[in-house]
Scaffold this motif. Sequence first.
Motif, PDB file in Angstrom:
ATOM      1  N   ILE A   1      -3.849   6.244  -4.725  1.00 26.53           N
ATOM      2  CA  ILE A   1      -4.097   6.977  -3.439  1.00 26.53           C
ATOM      3  C   ILE A   1      -5.294   6.454  -2.529  1.00 26.53           C
ATOM      4  O   ILE A   1      -5.022   6.270  -1.429  1.00 26.53           O
TER       5      ILE A   1
ATOM      6  N   ASP B   1       0.764  -1.224  -0.061  1.00 26.89           N
ATOM      7  CA  ASP B   1       0.035  -0.019   0.122  1.00 26.89           C
ATOM      8  C   ASP B   1       0.758   1.332  -0.162  1.00 26.89           C
ATOM      9  O   ASP B   1       0.571   2.042  -0.632  1.00 26.89           O
ATOM     10  N   ARG B   2       1.846   1.320   0.865  1.00 27.84           N
ATOM     11  CA  ARG B   2       2.803   2.380   0.848  1.00 27.84           C
ATOM     12  C   ARG B   2       3.507   2.680  -0.632  1.00 27.84           C
ATOM     13  O   ARG B   2       3.440   3.937  -0.916  1.00 27.84           O
TER      14      ARG B   2
ATOM     15  N   ILE C   1       0.780   4.178  -2.928  1.00 29.76           N
ATOM     16  CA  ILE C   1       0.629   5.507  -2.576  1.00 29.76           C
ATOM     17  C   ILE C   1       1.516   6.599  -3.095  1.00 29.76           C
ATOM     18  O   ILE C   1       1.382   7.627  -3.600  1.00 29.76           O
ATOM     19  N   GLU C   2       2.700   5.988  -2.514  1.00 26.97           N
ATOM     20  CA  GLU C   2       4.103   6.974  -2.913  1.00 26.97           C
ATOM     21  C   GLU C   2       4.436   7.147  -4.339  1.00 26.97           C
ATOM     22  O   GLU C   2       4.643   8.192  -4.790  1.00 26.97           O
TER      23      GLU C   2
ATOM     24  N   HIS D   1      -5.641   2.468  -1.906  1.00 27.98           N
ATOM     25  CA  HIS D   1      -4.840   2.049  -0.926  1.00 27.98           C
ATOM     26  C   HIS D   1      -4.612   2.485   0.498  1.00 27.98           C
ATOM     27  O   HIS D   1      -4.463   1.912   1.480  1.00 27.98           O
ATOM     28  N   THR D   2      -5.115   3.813   0.557  1.00 19.33           N
ATOM     29  CA  THR D   2      -5.358   4.419   1.956  1.00 19.33           C
ATOM     30  C   THR D   2      -6.284   3.657   2.467  1.00 19.33           C
ATOM     31  O   THR D   2      -6.282   3.373   3.717  1.00 19.33           O
TER      32      THR D   2
ATOM     33  N   SER E   1       2.270   6.646  -6.686  1.00 20.36           N
ATOM     34  CA  SER E   1       1.183   7.545  -7.106  1.00 20.36           C
ATOM     35  C   SER E   1       1.281   8.970  -7.074  1.00 20.36           C
ATOM     36  O   SER E   1       1.194   9.815  -8.056  1.00 20.36           O
ATOM     37  N   ARG E   2       1.906   9.497  -5.834  1.00 20.24           N
ATOM     38  CA  ARG E   2       1.990  10.917  -5.501  1.00 20.24           C
ATOM     39  C   ARG E   2       3.257  11.270  -6.428  1.00 20.24           C
ATOM     40  O   ARG E   2       3.304  12.367  -6.977  1.00 20.24           O
TER      41      ARG E   2
END
Length: 194
Positions: free
Chosen positions: A83, A56-57, A60-61, A86-87, A63-64
């Motif tokens: 984001i 998940d991390r 998210i990372e 997965h959050t 994708s940012r």
Amino acid sequence: MPRFPFAPVAACAMLLPSLATAQGLAPTQPTAPPSPADTMAPLDAPTYLAKAAAGDRFEIESSRLILAKSPSAKVASFARMMIADHTHSTARLSQAARQDGLAMPAPALDSTQAAALDGLRQAQGETAQNVYLAAQRDAHTAALALHRAYADKGDKPALRAAANAIAPVVGRHADMLAQIGGQEAQAPDTSRGR
């Protein structure tokens, strides 16, 4: 010197399958390789949680990072969805872990995930988008196998239920990636020549 020096060897080779069958050793038939979920050993809850949190991390990372590089509209939309989804899956796993009497570990990326993020940080333009999409495909293949395996063979009931709910979402992401990848490869690059 015999005219066909390999004839005795060939004759022995032809007799070996018959000999094996006569001794009850039937030759093996080729089989399809097992799916990744089938080859995974049953996971204990802490291992599952650590891998899921890291996945998940990473989602998210990465994708940012791609959003900061002004990707195409389709890739940007996908990254925003990564984001959010997965959050949400992290929150769902954290709640399930508490129900099972466990603490959610701090997400720690593995070396492959860290290297993929570094590659994405360094890439620019269309290359960055391609790096992102390739990393997402790999990550989703691994995540889908992980969640399916835990849903099937996990050792904690609330986490198994969470894995069972998360797996179809990850499967939809993988399907979307296949569509985006094909569309992005066919789309003309309109930024050149300006």
